[in-house]
Structures are given as structure tokens and as C-alpha cells.
Design a protein around this motif. Structure first.
Motif, short mmCIF file in Angstrom:
data_model
loop_
_atom_site.label_atom_id
_atom_site.label_comp_id
_atom_site.label_asym_id
_atom_site.label_seq_id
_atom_site.Cartn_x
_atom_site.Cartn_y
_atom_site.Cartn_z
N HIS A 48 0.81 -1.22 0.00
CA HIS A 48 0.00 0.00 0.00
C HIS A 48 0.85 1.27 0.00
N LYS A 49 2.04 1.23 0.57
CA LYS A 49 2.89 2.43 0.65
C LYS A 49 3.45 2.84 -0.71
N ASN A 50 3.81 1.89 -1.54
CA ASN A 50 4.45 2.23 -2.82
C ASN A 50 3.61 1.82 -4.03
N LEU A 51 2.33 1.54 -3.82
CA LEU A 51 1.46 1.08 -4.91
C LEU A 51 1.33 2.10 -6.03
N ARG A 52 1.54 3.37 -5.74
CA ARG A 52 1.44 4.40 -6.79
C ARG A 52 2.51 4.21 -7.87
N GLU A 53 3.56 3.45 -7.57
CA GLU A 53 4.64 3.20 -8.54
C GLU A 53 4.35 1.99 -9.43
#
Length: 121
Positions: A48-53
Motif C-alpha cells: 500500500h505504501k508504494n502502490l502508486r509506482e
């Protein structure tokens, strides 16, 4: 441009941005439910922390082709996604330089070896 033309351009651009955002939201959410959060190229794992990547790549490069089974999508990290699009753009611009048909090898490095061995050479 006149002020009325600028207003029209701004409105059209805003509508286009809204359309793209809605479309992306729909297939992105679906693909994140269908597939594990892992890059399809480099196997990097996401949470969830780096899902934007993690991006949704359209295999046929047609962003309007969004079958509900996800068969035209693959999840790629931003780096692999950029690389995939660079390869595609280079192929469009420069064409595919790979040979269409690869001829079979005709050279035989062992031709005449049996005769030479029998003669003791």
C-alpha cells in the motif's frame, strides 16, 4: 487567441483530463484486484505504501481496449513501463530491424572429420 477561444480550449482540456482520469481509475482498480501487486517484468513487489509506482500497461498499447478479464493488461513498475513504451516508440519510429526469416546454418565444422581421423591426420 481571443479570450473566448482560450476559455473554450481550457474547457476542452479539462473535459479530456476528466475523461482520462475516469477511464484510468476504472481499469486500474480492476487490474489491482485481478493481479498480484508484482511487476510483470522485474518481479518487484508492491504494498500500500508504494502502490502508486505500479502502473497498468496495455499490451496492445490501446488504452480504450479494456476487457473485463484483464487480458490486455499487465502490471509494471514505473521503470519497466517506461522501458516498454520506449521500445514500442522506437519500433514505430525506426521499424523492426530483426530479420524476418532466419536462414538455417549451412556450415558444418565437422565436415570431413571422419576421413581425417581414419587417415590419422
Amino acid at each position: 487567441m481571443r479570450n473566448s477561444d482560450l476559455g473554450k480550449v481550457d474547457r476542452v482540456l479539462a473535459e479530456q483530463r476528466e475523461y482520462i482520469a475516469k477511464r484510468e481509475k476504472g481499469y486500474r482498480e480492476k487490474s489491482l484486484k485481478l493481479y498480484p501487486w508484482i511487476c510483470g517484468r522485474c518481479s518487484r513487489e508492491f504494498n500500500h505504501k508504494n502502490l502508486r509506482e505500479l502502473t497498468v500497461h496495455h499490451r496492445d498499447h490501446n488504452h480504450d481496449n479494456n476487457p473485463s478479464d484483464g487480458s490486455n493488461w499487465e502490471l509494471l513498475c514505473i521503470y519497466c513501463h517506461d522501458e516498454e513504451h520506449t521500445k514500442f516508440e522506437n519500433q514505430v519510429q525506426f521499424g523492426n530491424r530483426a530479420e524476418k526469416e532466419i536462414a538455417p546454418a549451412t556450415y558444418n565444422p565437422f565436415a570431413g572429420l571422419k576421413e581425417k581421423l581414419e587417415k590419422g591426420e
